[in-house]
Write an enzyme that holds these catalytic residues in place. Structure first.
Site, PDB file in Angstrom:
ATOM      1  N   LYS A 130       0.856  -1.181   0.000  1.00  0.00           N
ATOM      2  CA  LYS A 130       0.000   0.000   0.000  1.00  0.00           C
ATOM      3  C   LYS A 130       0.898   1.239   0.000  1.00  0.00           C
ATOM      4  CE  LYS A 130      -2.632   3.436   1.589  1.00  0.00           C
ATOM      5  NZ  LYS A 130      -2.101   4.789   1.822  1.00  0.00           N
ATOM      6  N   GLU A 163       9.457   1.745  10.908  1.00  0.00           N
ATOM      7  CA  GLU A 163      10.512   2.775  10.863  1.00  0.00           C
ATOM      8  C   GLU A 163       9.793   4.103  10.892  1.00  0.00           C
ATOM      9  OE1 GLU A 163      12.228   5.782   9.551  1.00  0.00           O
ATOM     10  OE2 GLU A 163      12.537   4.744   7.644  1.00  0.00           O
TER      11      GLU A 163
END
Length: 481
Positions: free
Chosen positions: A176, A251
């Site tokens: 996505k 992250e």
């Protein structure tokens, strides 16, 4: 639709086919804020279709083994290298990253990601040992369908960085991309199809994070989730992953320190500090908090301003440009808001501090001297062309300042002393610390953050292990076939 003269599909890629949605969202170019086209806006239906396609494709993909999967990954890498002139202009217009950087480094890095992880997976050596009368081996088992959600900065490279180890390890994929820059990932789907990947192995769905992203991460058939973005969004994803007991890696941005000691090459340090304005500061690894030893602050600042004066705000397609526009009007307002609050807080704006005269989404490279280390401009990620500068008198004070935010993604250190490089490099709490250099990456090294900069590690075997279930196989000595 055509972007930069290149045909780009606005639809999803699910089960090896293009799939439209009943609703769309508008994608704008940061260069001039003009609409590039209407993009398929996925939701629960498209999320379910993609997860189902990935689930059905998983057994055969896993059964291929690392060598069988490597054939497809190398084929895809070759196609990326052959299509740099298609991929780079589209990403440039869609995200406003420098065209020359995309052509010279970032698109080819995508090809290198697929080759590197394919080869690492093939070269994996099982841990083997004997104990307690048994022969032992540690096996990697492909984990299942994985959801990867990528950010809007460097979208092509970061998508390949995440999907490459997943595919090499035997997972099937649902990617996505961010809604502000989805187009280069749509081109990636074309290359996946051309490379002959089995239908359902690599799916790409587009849409708004709160809609299709939420539907994907909450699906109980998903076996792994990898995300790059904000800590706020990661908290929501983490809750969804926890409900289904699904491993999750994130992250989540940074507020990196750039420490400058008096024994360093001051000109190199100042040049690198001024270089943190590159890409309009939209780099999570940037050293946005400049920390300078008091004894050299005056000559350092003189050099810094000299190098900062060399920056050119302009069209990312121009070879002269060094500072590009911000990604989106919403993000522009966010960056401007940080600076206005800093001004109201009594922080000193010593450079820039306002929208650029050329208008649009350009913001002047800005340097702030904070009133205190508690200032918001020091403690929160801006993700724009905004740096702060502070001073310290002793090494321990510099380290304390470096470690004084809740982030811990990266740090930069300039010193002429190997002993200090080792000592301070160890003391800085960050997933990566560079000494006298910046943004040098080895794909086999672990990558990730400390604190609110992230959870888990990517890179090398660390990424391959994440997308695998590890099994210990113990066979009693003397067992015969």
């Amino acid at each position: 639709m055509k972007v930069a003269g290149i045909e780009v599909s606005p639809d999803h890629f699910i089960g090896g086919e293009r799939v439209a949605s009943s609703s769309t969202f508008t994608d704008y170019s940061p260069i001039d804020e003009e609409a590039l086209g209407e993009i398929a806006r996925g939701g629960q239906r498209e999320a379910d279709l993609a997860v189902t396609a990935a689930t059905e494709a998983f057994p055969a993909w896993a059964a291929l083994g690392a060598s069988g999967r490597a054939v497809y990954l190398h084929r895809l890498a070759d196609l990326i290298d052959a299509n740099v002139e298609r991929l780079a202009p589209v990403e440039c217009v869609d995200m406003a990253m420098l065209l020359r950087s995309l052509k010279a480094r970032l698109i080819n890095r995508g090809a290198r990601n697929y080759r590197s992880y394919a080869d690492l997976a093939v070269a994996y050596e099982e841990r083997v040992w004997d104990s307690n009368g048994t022969h032992n081996r540690v096996l990697r088992m492909p984990s299942g369908p994985a959801v990867v959600i990528t950010p809007w900065n460097a979208p092509f490279m970061l998508s390949t960085w995440k999907t490459a180890p997943a595919l090499a390890a035997g997972s099937t994929m649902i990617l996505k991309p961010a809604e502000w820059s989805p187009l280069s990932c749509s081109l990636l789907a074309d290359l996946v199809d051309e490379a002959g990947f089995p239908p359902g192995v690599f799916n790409i769905v587009q849409g708004i994070g709160e809609e299709i992203g939420a539907a994907l991460v909450s699906n109980p058939a998903v076996s792994r989730i990898s995300f790059t973005g904000s800590p706020e969004t990661a908290r929501h994803i983490g809750v969804a992953a926890a409900k289904n007991i699904v491993p999750f890696t994130g992250e989540l941005g940074g507020k990196g320190p750039l420490l400058v000691f008096e024994d360093c090459d001051l000109e190199a340090a100042a040049r690198k500090a001024a270089g943190q304005f590159d890409d309009a500061g939209q780099v999570c690894l940037a050293g946005t908090r400049i920390l300078v030893e008091e004894s050299v602050v005056e000559p350092f600042m003189e050099l810094f301003h000299r190098f900062a004066d060399e920056h050119v705000l302009g069209d990312p397609r121009s070879d002269d440009t060094t500072v590009t526009p911000l990604i989106h009007r919403d993000h522009f307002e966010r960056v401007a808001g940080f600076v206005e609050r800093a001004r109201a807080n009594g922080d000193e704006i010593v450079r820039g501090g306002q929208p650029a005269e050329r208008g649009g989404l350009f913001y002047e490279p800005t340097l702030v001297i904070p009133r205190s280390n508690d200032s918001e401009i020091v403690q929160r990620e801006v993700f724009g062309p905004v740096l702060t500068v502070q001073t310290f008198s002793e090494e321990d004070e510099g380290v304390a300042l470096a470690n004084s935010t809740p982030y811990g993604l990266s740090g930069i250190l300039y010193t002429g002393s190997s002993e200090r490089a080792e000592r301070v490099g160890r003391a800085i709490r960050a997933g990566t610390v560079w000494v006298n250099t910046f943004l040098v990456r080895d794909l086999t090294a672990p990558f990730g953050g400390i604190g609110i900069s992230g959870i888990g590690r990517e890179g090398g075997d660390f990424a391959l292990d994440f997308y695998s279930d590890l099994k210990t196989l113990q066979i009693a000595e003397g067992t015969t076939e």
